[in-house]
Write a protein that holds these residues in place. Structure first.
Motif, PDB file in Angstrom:
ATOM      1  N   GLN A 113     -53.822  50.845 -28.500  1.00 42.30           N
ATOM      2  CA  GLN A 113     -54.019  50.441 -27.106  1.00 42.30           C
ATOM      3  C   GLN A 113     -52.766  50.776 -26.283  1.00 42.30           C
ATOM      4  N   ARG A 136     -54.848  51.379 -13.442  1.00 43.48           N
ATOM      5  CA  ARG A 136     -55.433  50.115 -12.997  1.00 43.48           C
ATOM      6  C   ARG A 136     -56.919  50.049 -13.367  1.00 43.48           C
ATOM      7  N   ALA A 139     -57.208  49.559 -17.186  1.00 39.58           N
ATOM      8  CA  ALA A 139     -56.886  48.199 -17.631  1.00 39.58           C
ATOM      9  C   ALA A 139     -58.055  47.263 -17.354  1.00 39.58           C
TER      10      ALA A 139
ATOM     11  N   PHE B  23     -60.989  36.354 -13.960  1.00 40.70           N
ATOM     12  CA  PHE B  23     -61.800  36.890 -15.066  1.00 40.70           C
ATOM     13  C   PHE B  23     -63.023  36.016 -15.312  1.00 40.70           C
ATOM     14  N   ASP B 110     -55.926  41.164 -27.690  1.00 36.57           N
ATOM     15  CA  ASP B 110     -56.255  42.493 -27.159  1.00 36.57           C
ATOM     16  C   ASP B 110     -56.313  42.484 -25.631  1.00 36.57           C
ATOM     17  N   ALA B 111     -56.992  41.478 -25.095  1.00 35.19           N
ATOM     18  CA  ALA B 111     -57.169  41.421 -23.639  1.00 35.19           C
ATOM     19  C   ALA B 111     -55.864  41.063 -22.933  1.00 35.19           C
ATOM     20  N   GLN B 113     -52.975  42.137 -23.880  1.00 31.66           N
ATOM     21  CA  GLN B 113     -52.227  43.404 -23.776  1.00 31.66           C
ATOM     22  C   GLN B 113     -52.738  44.215 -22.580  1.00 31.66           C
ATOM     23  N   SER B 114     -54.058  44.317 -22.430  1.00 34.12           N
ATOM     24  CA  SER B 114     -54.605  45.042 -21.272  1.00 34.12           C
ATOM     25  C   SER B 114     -54.121  44.408 -19.972  1.00 34.12           C
ATOM     26  N   PHE B 117     -50.594  45.394 -18.911  1.00 33.74           N
ATOM     27  CA  PHE B 117     -50.528  46.693 -18.239  1.00 33.74           C
ATOM     28  C   PHE B 117     -51.115  46.625 -16.826  1.00 33.74           C
ATOM     29  N   GLU B 118     -52.206  45.873 -16.684  1.00 35.19           N
ATOM     30  CA  GLU B 118     -52.791  45.752 -15.342  1.00 35.19           C
ATOM     31  C   GLU B 118     -51.776  45.140 -14.373  1.00 35.19           C
ATOM     32  N   LEU B 120     -48.652  45.403 -14.350  1.00 33.96           N
ATOM     33  CA  LEU B 120     -47.601  46.373 -13.993  1.00 33.96           C
ATOM     34  C   LEU B 120     -48.052  47.375 -12.935  1.00 33.96           C
ATOM     35  N   THR B 121     -49.347  47.406 -12.629  1.00 28.46           N
ATOM     36  CA  THR B 121     -49.823  48.300 -11.560  1.00 28.46           C
ATOM     37  C   THR B 121     -49.792  47.601 -10.199  1.00 28.46           C
ATOM     38  N   HIS B 122     -49.368  46.345 -10.166  1.00 25.87           N
ATOM     39  CA  HIS B 122     -49.461  45.530  -8.948  1.00 25.87           C
ATOM     40  C   HIS B 122     -48.714  46.170  -7.766  1.00 25.87           C
ATOM     41  N   ASP B 123     -49.385  46.196  -6.617  1.00 25.96           N
ATOM     42  CA  ASP B 123     -48.805  46.800  -5.408  1.00 25.96           C
ATOM     43  C   ASP B 123     -47.459  46.191  -5.025  1.00 25.96           C
ATOM     44  N   ARG B 131     -43.434  51.878 -10.437  1.00 25.24           N
ATOM     45  CA  ARG B 131     -44.404  51.256 -11.341  1.00 25.24           C
ATOM     46  C   ARG B 131     -44.653  52.138 -12.569  1.00 25.24           C
ATOM     47  N   LEU B 132     -44.710  53.447 -12.354  1.00 25.53           N
ATOM     48  CA  LEU B 132     -44.917  54.346 -13.496  1.00 25.53           C
ATOM     49  C   LEU B 132     -43.738  54.320 -14.458  1.00 25.53           C
ATOM     50  N   ILE B 135     -44.268  51.205 -16.458  1.00 28.24           N
ATOM     51  CA  ILE B 135     -45.408  51.258 -17.384  1.00 28.24           C
ATOM     52  C   ILE B 135     -45.074  52.132 -18.592  1.00 28.24           C
ATOM     53  N   ALA B 139     -44.889  50.702 -22.341  1.00 27.64           N
ATOM     54  CA  ALA B 139     -45.761  51.209 -23.403  1.00 27.64           C
ATOM     55  C   ALA B 139     -44.935  51.609 -24.625  1.00 27.64           C
TER      56      ALA B 139
END
Lengths: 287, 287
Positions: A113, A136, A139, B23, B110-111, B113-114, B117-118, B120-123, B131-132, B135, B139
């Motif tokens: 993952q 995004r 994820a 969620f 598992d979720a 971990q996802s 990453f989500e 880390l994409t925050h505006d 952000r990249l 990330i 990773a």
């Protein structure tokens, strides 16, 4: 379609082998390499074709295709664990926890993952904004409102007093297998910053047709051909599209979904020939 | 440091609660929420202080701090599984697989971990390039050449014929606990595109001191205070910094590392007071 799929398979395997070669050697890496080898690569094919339809080159899309297959491989390794679906056979080979251990299977899945997300940061994919859109969406597709959520519903269904109804099983599969397929099919427009709606509609129909075909194969398929145990759902008393719709009803529903998937591709005209062929393939396959 | 850490704890818990509320409800989300509640939040504190030292606001750094804690929570849930360290107690509470099931623990991890990453994409984190950078570094820190690799070495050591030597155990801990701590401590310079070297040196020393202190607590601590089982490593015949260096040798080594961590902070002057205090705290704590 076959030639294109063979080319995609080779490219994706090469990309995954190359990135794994950069990791420290040992059981973990061996198990990861084993898990990402083989398979139909339908999700990678979707990425590459969706990219091509939006003028995105193979070179640009390849890390995304590899990411999707790494993620898919992790999900299979974890799904096969004794505490989950408890499968000992996958693609005709022993599953990771059988070949190594449960601990190695958990860790190999975990690291696959992470690898999937790492691949989505690849410079080749293009500008930073495009990569962030992908990460995004990815994820969201694979986490607690997507794939893992669907898998959790599936696990919960096993101990539920009543079998699921058609709505519930459609929702479950929309998460468990649908979300990643939808991500893969919309990767092209996500990279190109174009409208993902037609390919999303295609993928939604395709994903559901694919799952119905899987349920049919679980009843009509042979282990020699599918490379995995069959008849498991029935033995476990699980609701499937076949148990809910009957064999013919399931076939009819899958056919209707393929027709819908094909019509979603109309805006792309002739160029979408491979994706049309794929839609027919998913319900005609015997593996 | 205490006031700042309390503030960070509250901010991070709020951020995690808010994202989890988005969620779908159910056992999966409940288990995720349970797993991310409590803890010392040392990693979040590192993120927020490293950000502050580089002129990055709390609001900007918060999603990164939340991501690091989500990732840490996932690693604990999976490490506690029967196939891994088989722990039934964590932070004084039943572990996730004891409270729910192994399947739910695997999926919640598992979720999470996802989700990391989500986040880390925050505006709010700022420009896409920043952000990249985060990330990609994240990773690498958490996957097959970082945290999961260290955990795999730890599992392999349990069945190895010989106990690990000091070099091997240092390498193992550099992955298992060190990699994420180094990411957390360098998040500030990563966001600000500044030199991460001083904070990386600080974090390397801090991470190792932290692990040595953990090994000491496993020998000298009480379950009531630490909230987890103690004496496990010794019972399992595992090599630890205490078994290799002796209790006093381990204490001396941890002290030397704290001194090194403090001197790595010299370029930041007075502003790094909280991080200096944290370095001393990690070897003086009783939990």
């Amino acid at each position: 379609m076959q030639a294109r799929n063979d080319a995609v398979k080779a490219l994706v395997q090469q990309a995954l082998d190359a990135v794994l070669a950069g990791f420290p050697g040992g059981e973990l890496r061996d198990a990861m390499a084993y898990a990402v080898t083989g398979g139909k690569r339908i999700r990678a094919f979707l990425v590459m074709e969706s990219a091509r339809l939006h003028g995105v080159s193979d070179l640009t899309a390849l890390p995304v295709a590899a990411a999707v297959e790494a993620l898919h491989a992790y999900s299979l390794v974890h799904d096969d664990l004794p505490a989950m679906d408890d499968d000992d056979l996958r693609r005709g080979q022993p599953t990771v926890h059988v070949k190594w251990s449960e601990a190695t299977a958990i860790l190999a899945g975990d690291a696959l993952q992470s690898l999937a997300f790492e691949l989505l940061t690849h410079d080749k994919i293009g500008d930073a904004a495009a990569r962030l859109r992908l990460i995004r969406a990815f994820a969201k597709a694979v986490g607690a409102e997507g794939m893992v959520w669907g898998q959790a519903l599936d696990i919960a269904a096993e101990v539920a007093p009543e079998p699921l109804d058609l709505d519930a099983i459609t929702q479950l599969q929309g998460g468990k297998t649908g979300a990643l397929i939808r991500f893969a099919a919309t990767a092209g427009p996500l990279i190109a910053d174009a409208d993902p709606a037609p390919l999303d509609r295609y993928a939604q129909a395709l994903g559901l047709a694919f799952q119905i075909a899987d349920d049919i194969l679980d009843v009509t398929g042979s282990e020699d051909v599918t490379g995995k145990r069959v008849g498991k759902d029935d033995a476990a008393g699980k609701a499937t599209f076949v148990s809910l719709l009957g064999l013919q009803g399931a076939r009819d529903r899958a056919q209707a979904l393929v027709t819908d998937a094909e019509s979603a591709l109309l805006p792309y005209g002739e160029a979408a020939g491979n994706l049309r062929e794929l839609a027919r393939f998913v319900i005609e396959r015997d593996t």
